[in-house]
Design a protein around this motif. Structure first.
Motif, PDB file in Angstrom:
ATOM      1  N   MET A  35      40.377  40.194  35.101  1.00  0.00           N
ATOM      2  CA  MET A  35      41.542  39.380  34.812  1.00  0.00           C
ATOM      3  C   MET A  35      42.764  40.098  35.388  1.00  0.00           C
ATOM      4  O   MET A  35      42.863  41.318  35.266  1.00  0.00           O
ATOM      5  CB  MET A  35      41.689  39.183  33.308  1.00  0.00           C
ATOM      6  CG  MET A  35      40.538  38.384  32.702  1.00  0.00           C
ATOM      7  SD  MET A  35      40.761  37.933  30.961  1.00  0.00           S
ATOM      8  CE  MET A  35      40.840  39.514  30.174  1.00  0.00           C
ATOM      9  N   PRO A  36      43.669  39.364  35.965  1.00  0.00           N
ATOM     10  CA  PRO A  36      44.788  40.011  36.655  1.00  0.00           C
ATOM     11  C   PRO A  36      45.829  40.674  35.740  1.00  0.00           C
ATOM     12  O   PRO A  36      46.467  41.635  36.141  1.00  0.00           O
ATOM     13  CB  PRO A  36      45.419  38.870  37.441  1.00  0.00           C
ATOM     14  CG  PRO A  36      44.994  37.629  36.755  1.00  0.00           C
ATOM     15  CD  PRO A  36      43.665  37.935  36.139  1.00  0.00           C
ATOM     16  N   VAL A  37      46.007  40.215  34.521  1.00  0.00           N
ATOM     17  CA  VAL A  37      47.092  40.710  33.668  1.00  0.00           C
ATOM     18  C   VAL A  37      46.611  41.777  32.683  1.00  0.00           C
ATOM     19  O   VAL A  37      47.332  42.725  32.393  1.00  0.00           O
ATOM     20  CB  VAL A  37      47.756  39.540  32.908  1.00  0.00           C
ATOM     21  CG1 VAL A  37      48.860  40.032  31.993  1.00  0.00           C
ATOM     22  CG2 VAL A  37      48.292  38.517  33.900  1.00  0.00           C
ATOM     23  N   MET A  38      45.410  41.633  32.176  1.00  0.00           N
ATOM     24  CA  MET A  38      44.887  42.585  31.191  1.00  0.00           C
ATOM     25  C   MET A  38      43.374  42.609  31.265  1.00  0.00           C
ATOM     26  O   MET A  38      42.762  41.683  31.783  1.00  0.00           O
ATOM     27  CB  MET A  38      45.345  42.194  29.781  1.00  0.00           C
ATOM     28  CG  MET A  38      44.761  40.890  29.271  1.00  0.00           C
ATOM     29  SD  MET A  38      45.306  40.402  27.621  1.00  0.00           S
ATOM     30  CE  MET A  38      46.895  39.716  27.976  1.00  0.00           C
ATOM     31  N   ASP A  39      42.781  43.681  30.722  1.00  0.00           N
ATOM     32  CA  ASP A  39      41.325  43.730  30.689  1.00  0.00           C
ATOM     33  C   ASP A  39      40.815  42.968  29.464  1.00  0.00           C
ATOM     34  O   ASP A  39      41.589  42.520  28.621  1.00  0.00           O
ATOM     35  CB  ASP A  39      40.809  45.166  30.732  1.00  0.00           C
ATOM     36  CG  ASP A  39      41.176  45.978  29.497  1.00  0.00           C
ATOM     37  OD1 ASP A  39      41.534  45.404  28.450  1.00  0.00           O
ATOM     38  OD2 ASP A  39      41.095  47.215  29.571  1.00  0.00           O
ATOM     39  N   GLY A  40      39.512  42.828  29.388  1.00  0.00           N
ATOM     40  CA  GLY A  40      38.909  42.051  28.305  1.00  0.00           C
ATOM     41  C   GLY A  40      39.159  42.618  26.922  1.00  0.00           C
ATOM     42  O   GLY A  40      39.349  41.879  25.956  1.00  0.00           O
TER      43      GLY A  40
END
Length: 66
Positions: A1-6
Motif C-alpha cells: 500500500m502506498p501510504v502505510m503498511d498493513g
C-alpha cells in the motif's frame, strides 16, 4: 500500500470505532506470516485462488446468527 503498511492500517482501523467492525482478509506474498492480529478473518497467499477468495468474502458478508 502506498501510504502505510498493513499493520499500520490494522492499528488505524482499530482506533476508529466506525471502522473497527469491518472484517479484514490479509493478502500476502509471504510464506510465513505472524498472525499478530486476532481480528484478521483469514490469510490468502499471492496469487490468491479465486474460489478461496470468494469463499472468504461470502463468509464475512453473510449475516451471522447468534
Amino acid at each position: 500500500m502506498p501510504v502505510m503498511d498493513g499493520w499500520t492500517f490494522l492499528e488505524e482501523r482499530r482506533a476508529r470505532d466506525r471502522l473497527a467492525s469491518i472484517p479484514v482478509i490479509v493478502l500476502t506474498a509471504e510464506t510465513t506470516f505472524p498472525r499478530r492480529a486476532a481480528d484478521i478473518v483469514d490469510l490468502l497467499q499471492k496469487p490468491p485462488r479465486t474460489e478461496r477468495l470468494l469463499e472468504l468474502v461470502r463468509r464475512v458478508s453473510t449475516p451471522q446468527v447468534a
